[in-house]
Motif scaffolding. Structure first.
Motif, PDB file in Angstrom:
ATOM      1  N   GLY A 242       3.745 -10.763 130.539  1.00  0.00           N
ATOM      2  CA  GLY A 242       3.652 -11.973 129.328  1.00  0.00           C
ATOM      3  C   GLY A 242       2.967 -13.273 130.329  1.00  0.00           C
ATOM      4  O   GLY A 242       1.803 -13.677 130.892  1.00  0.00           O
ATOM      5  N   LEU A 243       4.302 -13.304 131.510  1.00  0.00           N
ATOM      6  CA  LEU A 243       3.713 -14.553 132.246  1.00  0.00           C
ATOM      7  C   LEU A 243       2.522 -14.727 133.120  1.00  0.00           C
ATOM      8  O   LEU A 243       1.996 -15.454 133.783  1.00  0.00           O
ATOM      9  N   LEU A 244       2.368 -12.910 133.390  1.00  0.00           N
ATOM     10  CA  LEU A 244       1.898 -12.922 134.350  1.00  0.00           C
ATOM     11  C   LEU A 244       0.499 -13.262 134.101  1.00  0.00           C
ATOM     12  O   LEU A 244      -0.835 -12.869 134.374  1.00  0.00           O
ATOM     13  N   CYS A 245      -0.148 -12.069 132.851  1.00  0.00           N
ATOM     14  CA  CYS A 245      -1.214 -12.926 132.103  1.00  0.00           C
ATOM     15  C   CYS A 245      -1.777 -14.379 131.585  1.00  0.00           C
ATOM     16  O   CYS A 245      -2.559 -14.583 132.306  1.00  0.00           O
ATOM     17  N   ALA A 246      -0.474 -15.138 131.674  1.00  0.00           N
ATOM     18  CA  ALA A 246      -0.864 -16.624 131.229  1.00  0.00           C
ATOM     19  C   ALA A 246      -0.989 -16.767 133.073  1.00  0.00           C
ATOM     20  O   ALA A 246      -2.111 -17.664 132.932  1.00  0.00           O
ATOM     21  N   PHE A 247      -0.901 -16.953 134.124  1.00  0.00           N
ATOM     22  CA  PHE A 247      -1.076 -16.997 135.328  1.00  0.00           C
ATOM     23  C   PHE A 247      -2.629 -16.416 136.092  1.00  0.00           C
ATOM     24  O   PHE A 247      -3.411 -17.319 136.597  1.00  0.00           O
ATOM     25  N   LEU A 248      -2.680 -15.063 135.056  1.00  0.00           N
ATOM     26  CA  LEU A 248      -4.219 -14.774 136.005  1.00  0.00           C
ATOM     27  C   LEU A 248      -5.668 -15.020 135.037  1.00  0.00           C
ATOM     28  O   LEU A 248      -6.236 -15.706 135.281  1.00  0.00           O
ATOM     29  N   VAL A 249      -5.530 -15.650 133.211  1.00  0.00           N
ATOM     30  CA  VAL A 249      -5.822 -15.996 132.296  1.00  0.00           C
ATOM     31  C   VAL A 249      -6.451 -17.651 132.670  1.00  0.00           C
ATOM     32  O   VAL A 249      -7.340 -18.835 133.011  1.00  0.00           O
ATOM     33  N   GLN A 250      -4.789 -18.590 132.380  1.00  0.00           N
ATOM     34  CA  GLN A 250      -4.847 -19.846 132.925  1.00  0.00           C
ATOM     35  C   GLN A 250      -5.032 -20.293 134.712  1.00  0.00           C
ATOM     36  O   GLN A 250      -5.997 -21.479 134.893  1.00  0.00           O
TER      37      GLN A 250
ATOM     38  N   THR B  16      -3.972 -24.308 141.553  1.00  0.00           N
ATOM     39  CA  THR B  16      -3.209 -24.588 143.030  1.00  0.00           C
ATOM     40  C   THR B  16      -2.107 -25.992 142.317  1.00  0.00           C
ATOM     41  O   THR B  16      -1.480 -26.467 142.564  1.00  0.00           O
ATOM     42  N   THR B  17      -2.406 -25.815 140.880  1.00  0.00           N
ATOM     43  CA  THR B  17      -1.230 -26.150 139.785  1.00  0.00           C
ATOM     44  C   THR B  17       0.277 -25.657 139.852  1.00  0.00           C
ATOM     45  O   THR B  17       0.260 -24.327 139.597  1.00  0.00           O
ATOM     46  N   PRO B  18       0.975 -26.576 139.836  1.00  0.00           N
ATOM     47  CA  PRO B  18       2.014 -26.546 140.173  1.00  0.00           C
ATOM     48  C   PRO B  18       3.419 -25.252 139.037  1.00  0.00           C
ATOM     49  O   PRO B  18       3.597 -24.116 140.131  1.00  0.00           O
ATOM     50  N   TRP B  19       2.670 -25.417 137.770  1.00  0.00           N
ATOM     51  CA  TRP B  19       3.248 -24.712 136.405  1.00  0.00           C
ATOM     52  C   TRP B  19       3.120 -23.541 137.034  1.00  0.00           C
ATOM     53  O   TRP B  19       3.482 -22.010 136.640  1.00  0.00           O
ATOM     54  N   LEU B  20       1.315 -22.195 137.726  1.00  0.00           N
ATOM     55  CA  LEU B  20       1.293 -21.715 137.696  1.00  0.00           C
ATOM     56  C   LEU B  20       1.990 -21.070 138.736  1.00  0.00           C
ATOM     57  O   LEU B  20       2.344 -20.022 138.829  1.00  0.00           O
ATOM     58  N   GLY B  21       2.169 -20.936 139.808  1.00  0.00           N
ATOM     59  CA  GLY B  21       3.012 -20.627 140.755  1.00  0.00           C
ATOM     60  C   GLY B  21       4.316 -20.322 140.255  1.00  0.00           C
ATOM     61  O   GLY B  21       5.047 -19.364 140.742  1.00  0.00           O
ATOM     62  N   ALA B  22       4.962 -21.168 139.905  1.00  0.00           N
ATOM     63  CA  ALA B  22       6.230 -20.604 138.374  1.00  0.00           C
ATOM     64  C   ALA B  22       6.533 -19.750 138.142  1.00  0.00           C
ATOM     65  O   ALA B  22       6.942 -19.175 137.316  1.00  0.00           O
ATOM     66  N   ALA B  23       5.018 -19.748 137.045  1.00  0.00           N
ATOM     67  CA  ALA B  23       5.292 -18.766 135.831  1.00  0.00           C
ATOM     68  C   ALA B  23       5.229 -17.446 136.770  1.00  0.00           C
ATOM     69  O   ALA B  23       5.904 -16.114 136.427  1.00  0.00           O
ATOM     70  N   LEU B  24       4.535 -17.451 138.406  1.00  0.00           N
ATOM     71  CA  LEU B  24       4.392 -16.053 138.627  1.00  0.00           C
ATOM     72  C   LEU B  24       5.650 -15.411 139.226  1.00  0.00           C
ATOM     73  O   LEU B  24       6.230 -14.242 139.028  1.00  0.00           O
ATOM     74  N   ALA B  25       5.849 -16.672 140.165  1.00  0.00           N
ATOM     75  CA  ALA B  25       7.377 -16.365 140.542  1.00  0.00           C
ATOM     76  C   ALA B  25       8.800 -15.830 139.784  1.00  0.00           C
ATOM     77  O   ALA B  25       9.010 -14.601 139.973  1.00  0.00           O
ATOM     78  N   VAL B  26       8.996 -16.688 138.417  1.00  0.00           N
ATOM     79  CA  VAL B  26       9.147 -15.785 137.328  1.00  0.00           C
ATOM     80  C   VAL B  26       9.656 -14.444 136.607  1.00  0.00           C
ATOM     81  O   VAL B  26       9.426 -13.469 136.171  1.00  0.00           O
ATOM     82  N   SER B  27       7.776 -14.367 136.357  1.00  0.00           N
ATOM     83  CA  SER B  27       7.035 -13.001 136.295  1.00  0.00           C
ATOM     84  C   SER B  27       7.132 -11.492 137.559  1.00  0.00           C
ATOM     85  O   SER B  27       7.496 -11.120 136.838  1.00  0.00           O
ATOM     86  N   VAL B  28       6.911 -11.553 138.154  1.00  0.00           N
ATOM     87  CA  VAL B  28       7.546 -10.959 138.868  1.00  0.00           C
ATOM     88  C   VAL B  28       9.292 -10.620 139.038  1.00  0.00           C
ATOM     89  O   VAL B  28       9.689  -9.599 139.711  1.00  0.00           O
ATOM     90  N   LEU B  29       9.849 -11.732 139.283  1.00  0.00           N
ATOM     91  CA  LEU B  29      11.501 -12.098 139.316  1.00  0.00           C
ATOM     92  C   LEU B  29      11.659 -10.809 138.180  1.00  0.00           C
ATOM     93  O   LEU B  29      12.641  -9.453 138.031  1.00  0.00           O
ATOM     94  N   LEU B  30      11.343 -11.536 136.708  1.00  0.00           N
ATOM     95  CA  LEU B  30      11.419 -10.301 135.646  1.00  0.00           C
ATOM     96  C   LEU B  30      11.001  -8.724 135.453  1.00  0.00           C
ATOM     97  O   LEU B  30      12.083  -8.283 135.577  1.00  0.00           O
ATOM     98  N   ILE B  31      10.399  -9.086 136.075  1.00  0.00           N
ATOM     99  CA  ILE B  31       9.805  -6.917 136.093  1.00  0.00           C
ATOM    100  C   ILE B  31      10.163  -6.696 137.177  1.00  0.00           C
ATOM    101  O   ILE B  31      10.846  -5.838 136.803  1.00  0.00           O
TER     102      ILE B  31
END
Length: 559
Positions: free
Chosen positions: A240-248, A255-270
């Motif tokens: 879900g976080l990866l989808c949010a990263f790709l869509v938003q 370069t929006t900061p929260w996108l990097g956090a979402a991608l990092a948490v996505s990789v960690l969870l998966i």
């Protein structure tokens, strides 16, 4: 004789050896009379289209929905995320649910989800309710495609039932351009509520049909384990976080900061979910097999083709919108794409050859390259009729490759054993969903950069000091003399119009660049795969020979 379609697990009808379910969670395959086969076939066709409409009608009317609910582009992006995050992962959970609780409970859950998703929209309760409805719709769509496949397989002869599975996937793809073709009719009076009523009516008919003719019962096993309650939520949230990263990312920019956090948490969870699965005695996902070279190539090929065919959802649609065409003017265009998609689905089944599955993928890549290169000369005067052939070719290729791809994945999974099917389902679903989102995200970012580059070029050449530019501004200002008396205001308005036209021209040139990149990538992929295909043909080597032999041995042992 008792009706095997209506009998429960403990019914009077006893299945013959060849009629028994192939695996737990699937319906049995009894010898139906011709009228019942026809009924199964019609219901399967309807369910497949409804499954595609769950996403197709959303994509086709996203702009209308945004205006109706007074949403920002970011809000609209979350609506898309809500659908994709549930649709991408639920196939894994639903597969195991069928094995644990049986096919009839699976049908009831999917029908309830379908009704709930479309019933919630009838209240027009606002943005938050729309998010919930879209999330439930993603679950329903995932299950409906499987349900459509089961019904279609019951309608085909025993030896050709794989065609029913492939047809269900193909028809779900047909529904996407078909939704765009019929949407202007639904919104003819400008009331989006008509769309909600239409979707709910379709879901009511679906519920009625599956209750008129039930699927044959299947067998159940204990499928879920306690660790599944940990790994699946981790995987689902990560995806879900990866989808949010790709869509938003393409909306708020990367370069929006929260996108990097979402991608990092996505990789960690998966990654954590896969690590747990890797060390389980009885894993939900066969990570060792999923990480094998053959399956990685399979997933990457599927994702690549989905990235390439994203040109249609982003490139041609965006181009026509930039030119100034609206949905009412594109009905015939999308009808042509629907017909081409249907042709691709049917021809994929008719030409399917398990001994040479790569040929159809090669044809798809060549057709995508041809279609994309034909569109690289688009301009302000380009209309839908100019794109009929090229975009129909891409629509055909987008679904033509899915038959052999699905067959390859099924063969690889079944040769290992039925327990590997859930891993195949996960790989296929994720590669298609994430590949499509990644394709649109990458093309959108590239288009934005190329638009800026073309605007810089125009800025260097468009100057009021240039006699030709000054003369053009003068002509536009003179044409407005009847409505504006102030000469300075007329010149300012004329200058602004020139800038708008320059921006539109830059956007169109950027779309041409997108088409060129897609064509180049498809051509490169074709050359690489064609070289490998020729090498295997000269050696007389079938990449799936071992899997076909193992499957044949398995079938012989079951007889």
């Amino acid at each position: 004789m008792a009706d095997p379609a209506a009998s429960g697990a403990g019914g009077a009808y006893v299945f013959k050896p060849h009629e028994r379910p192939f695996m737990p969670g699937s319906p049995a395959s009894p010898d139906h009379p011709a009228p019942r086969k026809f009924g199964y076939l019609l219901i399967g066709l309807y369910l497949a289209i409804i499954a595609g409409f769950q996403n197709g009608l959303l994509i086709a009317n996203l702009t209308v929905l945004q205006g109706h609910l007074d949403l920002t582009p970011v809000d609209t992006g979350w609506v898309t995320v809500a659908y994709n995050m549930t649709n991408a992962c639920m196939s894994i959970l639903l597969y195991k649910s069928r094995q644990q609780f049986g096919i009839q409970r699976f049908v009831r859950v999917i029908m309830i989800a379908l009704l709930l998703a479309n019933f919630l929209q009838l209240f027009d309760a606002g943005y938050r309710m729309e998010l919930v409805a879209r999330g439930v719709s993603g679950i329903a769509a995932s299950g409906l495609t499987t349900l459509a496949a089961f019904y279609l397989m019951q309608g085909f002869p025993q030896e050709k039932r794989i065609a029913g599975f492939l047809l269900a996937i193909g028809l779900a793809q047909v529904a996407v351009p078909l939704a765009r073709a019929i949407s202007p009719l639904l919104l003819a009076d400008g009331d989006v509520y008509n769309l909600f009523v239409f979707q709910f009516a379709l879901s009511l008919v679906a519920v009625g049909l599956v209750n008129i003719l039930h699927l044959p019962p299947g067998e159940t096993i204990r499928s879920f384990e306690k660790l599944d309650l940990l790994t699946f939520p981790m995987l689902a949230v990560g995806v879900g976080l990866l989808c949010a990263f790709l869509v938003q990312g393409r909306i708020v920019w990367w370069t929006t900061p929260w996108l990097g956090a979402a991608l990092a948490v996505s990789v960690l969870l998966i990654g954590s979910a896969f690590l747990i699965e890797h060390n389980r005695a009885n894993p939900m996902l066969q990570t060792r097999w999923m990480g094998s070279r053959d399956l990685v190539k399979f997933a990457l090929t599927g994702a690549l083709v989905r990235v390439l065919t994203s040109e249609q959802n982003f490139g041609s649609t965006g181009l026509l919108s930039t030119i100034g065409l609206v949905s009412d003017q594109l009905v015939r265009y999308y009808a042509v794409l629907s017909a081409a998609t249907l042709a691709g689905a049917l021809l994929a089944i008719l030409t399917l050859n398990p001994a040479d599955l790569r040929r159809q993928t090669l044809v798809s890549l060549a057709v995508i390259a041809l279609g994309a290169f034909l569109d690289t000369h688009s301009g302000l005067r380009t209309g839908p009729v100019n794109l009929y052939f090229s975009q129909a070719a891409i629509a055909f290729a987008a679904v033509y490759f899915m038959g052999p791809m699905l067959m390859e994945g099924l063969l690889r999974a079944l040769s290992k054993g039925p327990s590997y099917l859930v891993s195949f389902v996960g790989v296929f679903s994720l590669s298609q969903t994430l590949g499509g989102l990644a394709g649109v995200a990458a093309l959108s970012a590239f288009h934005t950069l190329r638009t800026k580059a073309h605007l810089i070029t125009f800025a260097n050449s468009i100057s009021p000091a240039d006699p030709d530019v000054a003369q053009g501004i003068g002509r536009i200002a003179a044409a407005q003399a009847g409505t504006m008396t102030d000469p300075a205001l007329r010149s300012a308005v004329a200058g602004a119009q020139v800038v708008r036209e320059a921006i539109r021209e830059a956007a169109i040139l950027a779309y041409n660049d997108v088409f060129f990149v897609i064509g180049s990538l498809a051509a490169l992929a074709f050359v690489l795969m064609f070289a490998r295909w020729i090498h295997d043909r000269r050696r007389g080597h079938n990449p799936l020979a071992a899997e076909l032999a193992a499957l044949q041995k398995m079938r012989a042992g079951n007889q």
